[in-house]
Design a protein around this motif. Structure first.
Motif: not given
Length: 462
Positions: A1-16
């Motif tokens: 299964m593919e594992i990709s790093a998520i950048l801090k800004d992308d994580l914040q966008a995901l939480l929003a």
């Protein structure tokens, strides 16, 4: 299964991210069977993305609580991919590494051409930011809308074989295709009869093709209404109607012919004021024809509504009942092929000089004809339970405007005949050459090398 790093800004966008028709977040503690309900709802609707490992926005503490390792999500993945009936195809599964907060499971679920059920046999659809369980007739309707079930094969209880066999429409059709079969045998071989108990009845496709008055026989509305509206507003008022809408009845071929004639009549001689300029409504007839034909042969006839064709002062809107079927979406309209009414499409296409092209080619023709006429390509949208095509009386930019626009945005760039053709979609090399020479003469552009060979000329902004 593919594992990709998520950048801090992308994580914040995901939480929003706001949970809506296409997005949802779930706690990793959710029961696999419960998550399967959401998974099925997305597949049965328009597809979407689910992120597992994120707590709801109402959570007072840390919202990201991911899986410690991919294997921790095995039960969820197994339930969704192996126990959903039938299996949902082309699901994308990946883990997003949050660097210290665990792995978020990201499921990208496509719109499916099938109707899906949970392991317990329940069927769900996505409604706004939630799911809704459906049963019985509503599941049947979902199958029709997707094209998984063919409404055109449903028997019409108000129709009798004898009425169709004696119809002039069937007689004329059989002459044109050159068959010597008896009418009843012809209908049977063409799959236009469907069993209902011990009887064989004309089905929806048969009635639409050969009944003298399908609109009186069918359980659902199947006419076309054409309006002429004296306005350019997005929303119109009743008083802006030039006259009462024209309702067009009859078999499919007759409806197509009369609709094309009525729309042409409304357009002929019509004009609107654009500032100080009077603009005549001029649309390529072939583009209009293809879009109107598509609306009639690909609509969802299970829905109790007519096709609505609205001729405004600056555009034409064609509203057809039913969203796009199967895996079709606005993004893949020009690439993919899917027919909700394959039997109707086939019967029409078997005629000499058929009204319809091969599936998918009609829209390509419409777009190309509009471009040749200097108009922008059709605009597509899905709203509520309808598909709308808008043909705008809007000029596309000239070749010269495209060149100057490109060099304005890229001051240091070079431009060639080939690049201009790619940017404009204009395939006439000589027309592009003339535009470049015109701009050069006006001093807007200059060649990089005056002595370059004819096919190697590159230009820059003067």
């Amino acid at each position: 299964m593919e594992i990709s790093a998520i950048l801090k800004d992308d994580l914040q966008a995901l939480l929003a991210l706001n949970e809506d028709h296409f997005n949802d977040v779930k706690s990793k503690r959710i029961a696999p069977a419960k998550l399967q309900e959401t998974f099925v709802a997305f597949a049965n609707s328009d597809g979407g993305d689910v992120y597992v490992g994120i707590e709801d926005k109402s959570c007072a503490g840390e919202r990201v609580d991911g899986f410690s390792e991919p294997e921790e999500a095995n039960d969820i993945i197994s339930t969704l991919l192996e126990e959903t009936q039938p299996a949902v195809e082309n699901v994308s599964v990946e883990f997003l590494n949050t660097a210290g907060k665990g792995l978020i499971l990201h499921l990208s679920i496509p719109k499916s051409p099938k109707v899906h059920y949970t392991a317990s046999g329940d069927c769900y659809i996505r409604v706004n930011a939630g799911k809704k369980k459906i049963k019985g007739e509503r599941i049947t309707q979902l199958g029709y809308s997707k094209g998984a079930e063919l409404y055109e094969k449903k028997p019409v209880i108000n129709s009798e074989i004898d009425e169709i066999v004696d119809s002039e429409a069937l007689s004329e059709y059989m002459k044109r295709v050159g068959t010597n079969l008896q009418p009843a045998d012809f209908l049977r071989k063409q799959r236009l009869l469907t069993s209902q108990g011990h009887k064989r009845l004309p089905n929806v496709g048969c009635v639409l093709l050969f009944d003298e008055e399908p609109q009186a026989t069918m359980d659902t509305r199947c006419a076309v209404k054409v309006y002429r509206l004296r306005t350019t507003d997005k929303e119109y008022k009743r008083e802006q109607l030039q006259e009462m809408p024209r309702t067009i009845n009859g078999g499919i071929e007759e409806v197509i012919r009369k609709t094309i004639e009525q729309v042409a009549d409304y357009i002929d001689g019509a004009a609107f004021q654009d500032g100080a300029r009077l603009v005549k409504l001029q649309y390529p007839s072939e583009a209009l024809r293809e879009i109107l034909v598509n609306a009639v042969i690909h609509r969802d006839y299970s829905l109790n509504d007519d096709i609505h064709v609205r001729v405004f002062d600056n555009r034409i809107e064609v509203q057809s009942p039913g969203k796009l079927p199967g895996y079709m979406s606005i993004d893949n309209l020009y690439q993919e092929r899917f027919s909700r009414n394959p039997n109707i499409v086939r019967m029409l296409h078997n005629l000499p000089n058929p009204v319809n092209h091969d599936i998918g080619e009609g829209l390509d023709t419409a777009k190309n004809e509009l471009r040749k006429a200097g108009l922008v390509e059709p605009f597509f949208e899905e709203k509520e339970n309808a598909f709308v095509v808008t043909i705008k009386h809007q000029r596309i930019a000239s070749v010269e405007e495209v060149i100057l626009g490109y060099l304005g945005e890229h001051p240091a760039a070079e431009i060639t005949n080939k690049l201009v053709r790619q940017l404009t979609g204009e395939d006439d090399m000589q027309k592009v050459k003339s535009a470049l020479q015109k701009l050069r003469s006006a001093g807007h552009i200059k060649p990089v090398d005056e002595n370059a060979r004819a096919f190697n000329f590159r230009y820059i902004k003067s």
